[in-house]
Design a protein around this motif. Structure first.
Motif, PDB file in Angstrom:
ATOM      1  N   PRO A  81       0.807  -1.229   0.000  1.00 25.95           N
ATOM      2  CA  PRO A  81       0.000   0.000   0.000  1.00 25.95           C
ATOM      3  C   PRO A  81       0.837   1.274   0.000  1.00 25.95           C
ATOM      4  N   GLU A  82       2.091   1.165   0.454  1.00 23.52           N
ATOM      5  CA  GLU A  82       2.967   2.337   0.508  1.00 23.52           C
ATOM      6  C   GLU A  82       3.812   2.482  -0.753  1.00 23.52           C
ATOM      7  N   GLY A  83       3.684   1.545  -1.683  1.00 19.55           N
ATOM      8  CA  GLY A  83       4.500   1.574  -2.886  1.00 19.55           C
ATOM      9  C   GLY A  83       3.953   2.516  -3.949  1.00 19.55           C
ATOM     10  N   PRO A  85       1.882   3.202  -6.996  1.00 20.52           N
ATOM     11  CA  PRO A  85       0.715   2.426  -7.427  1.00 20.52           C
ATOM     12  C   PRO A  85       0.872   1.688  -8.753  1.00 20.52           C
ATOM     13  N   LEU A  86       1.345   2.370  -9.794  1.00 23.09           N
ATOM     14  CA  LEU A  86       1.444   1.715 -11.092  1.00 23.09           C
ATOM     15  C   LEU A  86       2.406   0.540 -11.037  1.00 23.09           C
ATOM     16  N   GLU A  87       3.548   0.726 -10.414  1.00 23.65           N
ATOM     17  CA  GLU A  87       4.529  -0.354 -10.330  1.00 23.65           C
ATOM     18  C   GLU A  87       4.041  -1.495  -9.447  1.00 23.65           C
ATOM     19  N   GLU A  88       3.297  -1.173  -8.407  1.00 20.22           N
ATOM     20  CA  GLU A  88       2.732  -2.230  -7.559  1.00 20.22           C
ATOM     21  C   GLU A  88       1.754  -3.092  -8.355  1.00 20.22           C
ATOM     22  N   MET A  89       0.923  -2.451  -9.166  1.00 21.87           N
ATOM     23  CA  MET A  89      -0.054  -3.208  -9.945  1.00 21.87           C
ATOM     24  C   MET A  89       0.614  -4.000 -11.073  1.00 21.87           C
ATOM     25  N   LEU A  90       1.601  -3.410 -11.719  1.00 23.62           N
ATOM     26  CA  LEU A  90       2.314  -4.148 -12.763  1.00 23.62           C
ATOM     27  C   LEU A  90       3.088  -5.315 -12.152  1.00 23.62           C
ATOM     28  N   GLY A  91       3.619  -5.106 -10.957  1.00 21.90           N
ATOM     29  CA  GLY A  91       4.292  -6.199 -10.261  1.00 21.90           C
ATOM     30  C   GLY A  91       3.332  -7.326  -9.943  1.00 21.90           C
ATOM     31  N   TYR A  92       2.109  -6.975  -9.574  1.00 21.53           N
ATOM     32  CA  TYR A  92       1.087  -7.996  -9.305  1.00 21.53           C
ATOM     33  C   TYR A  92       0.793  -8.808 -10.562  1.00 21.53           C
ATOM     34  N   GLU A 135      -9.774  -6.006   0.874  1.00 23.36           N
ATOM     35  CA  GLU A 135      -8.725  -5.184   1.492  1.00 23.36           C
ATOM     36  C   GLU A 135      -7.881  -4.476   0.427  1.00 23.36           C
ATOM     37  N   HIS A 136      -7.452  -5.214  -0.580  1.00 16.36           N
ATOM     38  CA  HIS A 136      -6.583  -4.622  -1.596  1.00 16.36           C
ATOM     39  C   HIS A 136      -7.385  -3.786  -2.599  1.00 16.36           C
ATOM     40  N   SER A 137      -8.644  -4.101  -2.779  1.00 19.05           N
ATOM     41  CA  SER A 137      -9.491  -3.253  -3.615  1.00 19.05           C
ATOM     42  C   SER A 137      -9.631  -1.868  -2.988  1.00 19.05           C
ATOM     43  N   ALA A 138      -9.710  -1.833  -1.668  1.00 20.26           N
ATOM     44  CA  ALA A 138      -9.800  -0.538  -0.981  1.00 20.26           C
ATOM     45  C   ALA A 138      -8.527   0.277  -1.188  1.00 20.26           C
ATOM     46  N   VAL A 139      -7.375  -0.393  -1.162  1.00 23.15           N
ATOM     47  CA  VAL A 139      -6.102   0.292  -1.417  1.00 23.15           C
ATOM     48  C   VAL A 139      -6.088   0.838  -2.842  1.00 23.15           C
ATOM     49  N   MET A 144      -6.815   5.325  -6.932  1.00 21.70           N
ATOM     50  CA  MET A 144      -7.594   5.900  -8.035  1.00 21.70           C
ATOM     51  C   MET A 144      -8.205   7.234  -7.631  1.00 21.70           C
ATOM     52  N   GLU A 145      -8.754   7.297  -6.443  1.00 28.11           N
ATOM     53  CA  GLU A 145      -9.384   8.538  -5.986  1.00 28.11           C
ATOM     54  C   GLU A 145      -8.362   9.652  -5.808  1.00 28.11           C
ATOM     55  N   ALA A 146      -7.117   9.268  -5.532  1.00 31.31           N
ATOM     56  CA  ALA A 146      -6.043  10.259  -5.406  1.00 31.31           C
ATOM     57  C   ALA A 146      -5.455  10.640  -6.756  1.00 31.31           C
ATOM     58  N   GLY A 147      -5.971  10.064  -7.834  1.00 31.92           N
ATOM     59  CA  GLY A 147      -5.485  10.373  -9.167  1.00 31.92           C
ATOM     60  C   GLY A 147      -4.175   9.702  -9.519  1.00 31.92           C
ATOM     61  N   ARG A 148      -3.810   8.652  -8.766  1.00 32.74           N
ATOM     62  CA  ARG A 148      -2.527   7.979  -9.006  1.00 32.74           C
ATOM     63  C   ARG A 148      -2.667   6.774  -9.928  1.00 32.74           C
ATOM     64  N   LEU A 149      -3.891   6.330 -10.165  1.00 34.04           N
ATOM     65  CA  LEU A 149      -4.206   5.306 -11.159  1.00 34.04           C
ATOM     66  C   LEU A 149      -5.455   5.746 -11.903  1.00 34.04           C
ATOM     67  N   ALA A 150      -5.581   5.309 -13.145  1.00 35.86           N
ATOM     68  CA  ALA A 150      -6.799   5.601 -13.907  1.00 35.86           C
ATOM     69  C   ALA A 150      -7.991   4.941 -13.217  1.00 35.86           C
ATOM     70  N   PRO A 151      -9.138   5.617 -13.177  1.00 35.29           N
ATOM     71  CA  PRO A 151     -10.294   5.060 -12.460  1.00 35.29           C
ATOM     72  C   PRO A 151     -10.900   3.840 -13.158  1.00 35.29           C
TER      73      PRO A 151
END
Length: 203
Positions: A81-83, A85-92, A135-139, A144-151
């Motif tokens: 959650p502290e990473g 966002p884009l790299e965390e999701m691509l890593g997933y 839990e991870h959907s909330a993260v 997304m709400e912070a504008g760090r990932l596309a909604p």
């Protein structure tokens, strides 16, 4: 004492042989098609010897699934959650694809269980798995709400990752038939999915 230690090593080896043979059988033939006789033969054991370790086909099947769920949840748990966002999701996405590549039998076993209506894993899916996804959907929603990932819908985003990665294991024969023997589906899939999800997720 040496005899007891030797027996323990034999027991560990035989359990591993049974589970490996059963994984082959269940992933290829499904729960209904797999038989104790077939599993025992593939493991190099007699059926009575197999039943010394596992009381039934259902017990072997459950043992495989119990171990599998933990393995299947690890890539999602690894999202930080502290990473970034884009790299965390691509890593997933990369971890899920690697899991499908390295454990194709397990992926097909899991798919078969779901197609049967999850008679063994139903409680875990609606309990442990659901809680982790929520839990991870909330993260992800927060990013997304912070504008760090596309909604988008975080739950369906996770479903998309599952579908687009596990496809290469569950339908490996089809993928390879279409691409041909000289192409590497896994390397191509990694490049494609990296490009696809980077476009989908970039704000």
């Amino acid at each position: 004492m040496p005899q007891d230690e030797s027996a323990t090593r034999i027991q560990i080896r035989n359990r591993a042989l049974i589970l490996d043979a059963a994984l082959d059988a269940f992933s290829a033939e499904g729960f209904t098609g797999a038989t104790l006789d077939g599993i025992a033969g593939a493991a190099g054991l007699s059926k009575p010897n197999l039943l010394y370790y596992f009381k039934s086909k259902e017990a072997i099947y459950r043992a495989l699934l119990d171990h599998l769920l933990e393995t299947w949840l690890d890539p999602l748990r690894a999202i930080d959650p502290e990473g970034e966002p884009l790299e965390e999701m691509l890593g997933y996405v990369r971890r899920k694809l690697a899991l499908a590549r390295d454990f194709p039998r397990e992926s097909r076993l899991f798919a078969g269980e779901i197609l049967r209506g999850a008679p063994v894993m139903g409680d875990a899916l609606s309990g442990q798995l659901r809680a982790l996804v929520d839990e991870h959907s909330a993260v992800i929603r927060g990013w997304m709400e912070a504008g760090r990932l596309a909604p988008s819908d975080p739950h369906h985003l996770i479903f998309s990752v599952w579908a687009l990665t596990q496809h290469y294991a569950d339908f490996e024969t089809q993928v390879q038939a279409v691409l041909g023997a000289r192409r590497d589906p896994w390397a191509e899939a990694e490049r494609h999915l990296e490009t696809h999800f980077r476009r989908v997720l970039t704000a």
